[in-house]
Design a protein around this motif. Structure first.
Motif, short mmCIF file in Angstrom:
data_model
loop_
_atom_site.label_atom_id
_atom_site.label_comp_id
_atom_site.label_asym_id
_atom_site.label_seq_id
_atom_site.Cartn_x
_atom_site.Cartn_y
_atom_site.Cartn_z
N GLN A 51 18.95 30.76 -14.57
CA GLN A 51 18.71 29.40 -14.47
C GLN A 51 19.50 28.84 -13.25
OE1 GLN A 51 16.55 27.54 -15.93
NE2 GLN A 51 15.77 29.46 -16.67
N GLY A 52 20.10 29.44 -12.15
CA GLY A 52 20.73 28.77 -11.31
C GLY A 52 19.68 28.65 -10.06
N THR A 53 20.12 27.89 -9.07
CA THR A 53 19.46 27.53 -7.91
C THR A 53 19.49 28.52 -6.92
OG1 THR A 53 21.10 26.30 -6.84
CG2 THR A 53 19.53 25.21 -8.42
N LEU A 54 18.48 28.50 -5.77
CA LEU A 54 18.71 29.36 -4.67
C LEU A 54 20.15 29.31 -3.99
CD1 LEU A 54 17.15 31.17 -2.43
CD2 LEU A 54 16.45 28.99 -1.57
N PHE A 55 20.69 28.10 -4.04
CA PHE A 55 21.93 27.95 -3.17
C PHE A 55 23.14 28.60 -4.04
CE2 PHE A 55 19.18 24.39 -2.10
CZ PHE A 55 18.83 24.68 -0.88
N GLU A 56 22.83 28.64 -5.29
CA GLU A 56 23.92 29.27 -6.06
C GLU A 56 23.71 30.87 -6.05
OE1 GLU A 56 24.56 25.88 -9.37
OE2 GLU A 56 22.80 27.24 -9.73
N ALA A 57 22.31 31.34 -5.93
CA ALA A 57 22.23 32.83 -6.17
C ALA A 57 22.44 33.53 -5.01
CB ALA A 57 20.46 32.96 -6.37
N VAL A 58 22.69 32.83 -3.79
CA VAL A 58 23.15 33.55 -2.58
C VAL A 58 24.58 33.86 -2.43
CG1 VAL A 58 21.09 32.72 -1.16
CG2 VAL A 58 23.17 31.56 -0.93
N HIS A 59 25.46 33.49 -3.42
CA HIS A 59 26.81 33.82 -3.67
C HIS A 59 27.28 35.01 -3.22
CE1 HIS A 59 31.13 32.82 -4.56
NE2 HIS A 59 30.94 34.00 -5.55
N ASP A 60 26.82 36.17 -3.93
CA ASP A 60 27.55 37.37 -3.60
C ASP A 60 26.76 38.28 -2.47
OD1 ASP A 60 24.88 38.09 -4.70
OD2 ASP A 60 25.70 38.88 -6.54
N ILE A 116 27.62 30.75 11.86
CA ILE A 116 27.39 30.94 10.24
C ILE A 116 28.29 32.16 10.14
CG2 ILE A 116 25.68 31.62 8.62
CD1 ILE A 116 23.84 30.60 10.38
N GLY A 117 29.10 31.61 9.05
CA GLY A 117 30.28 32.70 8.42
C GLY A 117 29.98 32.95 7.01
N ALA A 118 30.78 33.75 6.49
CA ALA A 118 30.32 34.27 5.06
C ALA A 118 30.71 33.16 4.24
CB ALA A 118 31.30 35.55 4.88
N GLU A 119 31.64 32.16 4.40
CA GLU A 119 31.92 31.25 3.64
C GLU A 119 30.80 30.38 3.50
OE1 GLU A 119 33.46 30.45 7.58
OE2 GLU A 119 33.88 32.15 6.29
N ASN A 120 29.97 30.13 4.65
CA ASN A 120 28.81 29.06 4.49
C ASN A 120 27.78 29.78 3.57
OD1 ASN A 120 29.42 29.32 8.03
ND2 ASN A 120 29.21 27.31 6.77
N LEU A 121 27.63 30.97 3.56
CA LEU A 121 26.69 31.81 2.56
C LEU A 121 26.99 31.70 1.11
CD1 LEU A 121 25.36 34.61 4.77
CD2 LEU A 121 24.28 32.33 4.36
N GLY A 124 27.01 28.28 -0.55
CA GLY A 124 25.73 27.72 -0.71
C GLY A 124 25.33 26.70 0.00
N ASP A 125 25.93 26.74 1.29
CA ASP A 125 25.70 25.78 2.20
C ASP A 125 23.99 25.75 2.61
OD1 ASP A 125 28.16 25.05 2.50
OD2 ASP A 125 28.46 25.85 4.67
N THR A 127 21.79 24.63 5.05
CA THR A 127 21.25 24.77 6.46
C THR A 127 21.20 26.35 6.59
OG1 THR A 127 21.96 22.80 7.11
CG2 THR A 127 21.43 24.30 9.09
N PRO A 128 22.24 27.21 6.63
CA PRO A 128 21.87 28.72 6.77
C PRO A 128 21.07 29.15 6.01
CG PRO A 128 24.38 28.43 6.32
CD PRO A 128 23.69 26.98 6.25
N ILE A 129 20.99 28.85 4.73
CA ILE A 129 20.27 29.57 3.54
C ILE A 129 18.91 29.33 3.96
CG2 ILE A 129 19.93 29.62 1.18
CD1 ILE A 129 22.93 29.11 0.71
N LEU A 130 18.54 28.19 4.06
CA LEU A 130 17.05 27.90 4.38
C LEU A 130 16.62 28.14 5.78
CD1 LEU A 130 16.76 24.53 2.61
CD2 LEU A 130 15.91 26.87 1.83
N GLY A 131 17.64 28.50 6.61
CA GLY A 131 17.27 28.63 8.13
C GLY A 131 16.86 30.17 8.11
#
Length: 131
Positions: A51-60, A116-121, A124-125, A127-131
């Protein structure tokens, strides 16, 4: 003076990405802890689902690595990734390693990953996730 950059995206765009991920990666055992993603506009809650969003799911870093491998098979050697085992999550160091592998793999297949750095992903930033 300071300059600010803003990015916008639509719920439809996030829905399309989330739905695509849910369909193509639903059976991936490495992603069981984050799939299915919650799509914008979904009212139903699935029992036991992330039940998380795309932006939360890219965390790891695992989801992005799997997406890169869908676009260009065997780009990311999954054996090099830190994968969650049991209930214990990954350390900040392990997450950073995964994200750096993702960024370098994206660069190797021609993606523009400047600034784009590891911390951006992992943060959950959008711009880089949808880019």
């Amino acid at each position: 003076g300071k300059s600010y950059t803003y990015s916008t995206f639509s719920e439809e765009e996030v829905f399309a990405f989330s739905d695509h991920i849910n369909r193509f990666l639903a059976e991936d055992p490495h992603l069981a802890h984050i799939l299915p993603l919650k799509c914008p506009g979904d009212e139903k809650e699935e029992e036991g689902a992330f039940q998380g969003t795309l932006f939360e799911a890219v965390h790891d870093g695992l989801l992005m690595a799997k997406l890169i491998n869908i676009s260009q098979e065997d780009t990311v050697d999954v054996r090099a990734l830190n994968i969650k085992k049991g209930k214990r999550g990954l350390s900040v160091f392990q997450i950073g390693e995964n994200q750096n592998i993702v960024i370098e793999s994206a660069r190797s297949i021609g993606c523009n990953v400047i600034n784009i750095g590891a911390e951006n992903l992992s943060n959950g930033d959008t711009t880089p996730i949808l880019g």
